[in-house]
Design an enzyme around this catalytic site. Structure first.
Site, mmCIF file in Angstrom:
data_model
loop_
_atom_site.group_PDB
_atom_site.id
_atom_site.type_symbol
_atom_site.label_atom_id
_atom_site.label_comp_id
_atom_site.label_asym_id
_atom_site.label_seq_id
_atom_site.Cartn_x
_atom_site.Cartn_y
_atom_site.Cartn_z
ATOM 1 N N SER A 1 36.685 36.979 35.619
ATOM 2 C CA SER A 1 36.355 37.193 37.025
ATOM 3 C C SER A 1 37.505 37.826 37.811
ATOM 4 C CB SER A 1 35.944 35.880 37.686
ATOM 5 O OG SER A 1 36.956 34.931 37.522
ATOM 6 N N HIS A 2 38.646 38.003 37.238
ATOM 7 C CA HIS A 2 39.773 38.657 37.910
ATOM 8 C C HIS A 2 40.144 39.889 37.092
ATOM 9 C CE1 HIS A 2 40.872 34.238 39.057
ATOM 10 N NE2 HIS A 2 39.933 34.712 39.848
ATOM 11 N N LEU A 3 40.083 41.057 37.724
ATOM 12 C CA LEU A 3 40.158 42.319 36.971
ATOM 13 C C LEU A 3 41.258 43.210 37.538
ATOM 14 C CD1 LEU A 3 36.314 42.959 37.245
ATOM 15 C CD2 LEU A 3 37.482 41.576 35.537
#
Lengths: 123, 478
Positions: free
Chosen positions: B416-418
């Protein structure tokens, strides 16, 4: 996408009725086909394809994993559950992933039902 | 087709785009904020996952990486971007991560740590970041706090931008009370009150470039002219694709994709935990991060997501579902060492990412530690959905976790963190964007989202994204 007898057998085996006093509702008693119409309208194509492929694999390949002839509808209920369990813990990641897709889509419907939420104490 | 004229065009309305717009708005300039997704107001948020996923998430939250071990890639797609559906966690850029940026990526001079930290402090104040109050912890957060105390591990209530949180456990469906200061409730109204114009449901086809200079954008329905600059904040997935469609060429475009793959672990308690009550993510353990590359944090899930992640079929699955009221859910985001690639050009749509072999020991050790902590908090059983493990682990079986999952496909991971797909670099030989946030060799085109981060962070990134976007906007207006 209309569900055939084999598809229903897969879904009822994944989430059968009357297996727990708290969650007695089986998927077949919850209007899942209506949900599926919405799902087919709104879900991205790759997810719809994966769901369809999951049903197909569960219906025709899972029995082979417990050395029984497909389709799943030929098996007794206990053997059906054993077949889908074998698929869910298979050493082939793709088979496990397809079971996950089926369960995730089912859960989107089942977990949203007021009766289910009330049973598990979700506000 | 109309062609409206603005000083600045900001593409994307999430943490990066909205934070940049907030600063640009102070300059008195005319601003267009262009968002691909829809606008949704607080009273439109549903308490059901399915309609929420359709309306607020990209691809219904079902983007999937390619590779032997596919992972879900979770992104918001609505006015406010992922800030609408995240848990409001506010973590500053860790200094040790900045040290890597300075030493390994030569960004120390262009992006001083003090400047980043000062921007973060200002944002924390503006968005009213506060540690999650005990009054809204609920059972899930309380148990992690109890476990940390039991094991002598330092933990803390999570700092979040949700000062009026009522503990409804629905951050990821959109805060039903408007307590979370996500961008559509904070920086976007700030900008619109100063004249910014918002365009929703507008997918930007390309940035218009003339003579190496950005002059505007083209959507399906309209052209917008930018007199001064175009700022892109479309996410680490969409930003490189947009730049490529616009004619930007760099061998680094779309590459160096990084993230925090993570998974959940469930503790089953005799006491009621009641996941539906309490802040979604209100307590965290940070002490394992530097050595173990994982963070342990709580995550309240709605029944739909909780059910879908449980192992088993038939009776076994129903049995686990029925334990919802007694379940605690904690998650482990991993600071992965892997780099992947976002498909651009003809391969648009694909995201290739596989865990680095060095990640697996960190993941296994983190899961083992989380299981031990769940047992320390009083769990009678732990559900660690790694292939090969018993579905219900007793305390004496926790050590099995360290032997399980020899292959990445054994772990049901989501990212979810890119980060990283237009990474910042002093010159075009090593990245796409210069330390002044301008795309190398292009005038008036800037990137102000997490795709410029040269590495992942190990902590929730929205505050760091906001801080860098704030710095970028300040530099752009001079």
């Amino acid at each position: 996408m209309d569900l055939g007898r084999l598809d229903r057998s897969v879904l009822d085996t994944l989430l059968p009725p009357g297996r727990h006093p708290l969650l007695g509702l089986g998927l077949s008693e919850t209007g899942f086909e209506l949900f599926l119409e919405d799902f087919n309208r709104a879900a991205p194509p790759h997810l719809r394809r994966a769901f369809r492929l999951g049903l197909l694999a569960a219906g025709w390949m899972a029995p082979l994993l417990v050395r029984r002839l497909p389709p799943l509808t030929r098996l007794q209920p206990a053997d059906r559950e054993a077949a889908l369990t074998a698929m869910a813990v298979s050493s082939v990641p793709e088979l496990r992933q397809l079971v996950s897709v089926l369960k995730s889509v089912i859960s989107l419907h089942y977990g949203s039902l007021p009766a289910v939420r009330q049973s598990i104490g979700y506000p | 087709m109309s062609a409206e004229v603005f000083d600045y065009i900001v593409i994307g309305s999430g943490a990066g785009g909205a934070s940049a717009a907030r600063i640009l708005a102070d300059s008195g300039s005319s601003i267009a904020i262009v968002e691909e997704g829809p606008a949704a107001s607080t009273d439109e948020f549903s308490d059901r996952s399915f309609p929420t996923l359709i309306r607020l998430y990209r691809d219904m939250g079902a983007q999937v990486t390619r590779g032997r071990a596919p992972m879900l890639v979770i992104q918001g797609r609505c006015l406010g971007g992922s800030t609408v559906v995240n848990s409001g966690i506010m973590r500053r850029l860790p200094e040790e991560v900045w040290n890597e940026w300075r030493d390994d990526h030569r960004l120390g001079d262009g992006l001083p740590f003090r400047e980043v930290d000062e921007a973060s402090v200002a944002i924390e104040a503006e968005l009213k970041a506060v540690p999650t109050p005990v009054a809204v912890w609920g059972g899930n957060n309380r148990l992690l706090s109890r476990a940390a105390a039991e094991r002598g591990i330092t933990g803390s209530p999570t700092l979040r931008n949700a000062p009026g949180c009522r503990g409804s456990a629905r951050c990821n469906l959109g805060c039903p009370h408007g307590a979370k200061q996500s961008m559509q409730l904070s920086y976007i109204p700030y900008a619109t009150a100063r004249g910014a114009q918002v365009f929703t449901d507008e997918r930007v086809e390309r940035v218009l470039l003339q003579g190496g200079r950005a002059t505007g954008i083209q959507t399906r329905r309209r052209s917008l002219v930018a007199r001064r600059a175009v700022l892109v904040a479309a996410s680490a997935v969409e930003t490189p694709r947009l730049l490529r469609r616009s004619g930007i060429r760099s061998r680094h475009l779309g590459r160096h994709f990084q993230g925090h793959p993570g998974m959940a672990i469930v503790g089953l308690f005799d006491e009621e935990v009641r996941l539906g009550h309490g802040a979604t993510q209100g307590y965290e353990l940070d002490g394992l991060r530097s050595e173990g590359r994982v963070k342990i944090e709580t995550l309240a899930l709605p029944p739909e997501t909780f059910f879908g992640g449980l192992p088993g079929v038939g009776s076994e699955w129903v049995g686990l579902m029925s334990e919802f009221a007694h379940a605690a859910v904690w998650v482990l985001p991993l600071r992965s060492l892997a780099e992947g690639e976002v498909g651009i050009g003809r391969r648009q749509g694909s995201i290739r990412f596989s865990l680095d072999p060095r990640d697996l020991p960190h993941l296994r050790r983190g899961l083992r530690q989380a299981a031990d902590l769940l047992f320390a908090a009083g769990a009678r059983e732990v559900v660690c959905p790694v292939h090969g493990l018993p579905h219900r682990l007793r305390p004496d079986q926790a050590s099995l976790i360290e032997e399980a999952g020899r292959d990445a496909s054994a772990f049901p991971l989501a990212i979810s963190h890119l980060f990283g797909t237009t990474r910042m670099s002093p010159g075009p030989d090593a990245g796409v964007v210069a330390p002044d946030f301008r795309v190398h060799d292009t005038d008036n085109l800037y990137v102000v989202d997490a795709s410029v981060f040269p590495t992942n962070l190990g902590v929730n990134p929205q505050l760091a994204i906001m801080a860098l976007a704030r710095i970028a906007a300040g530099r752009i207006i001079g």
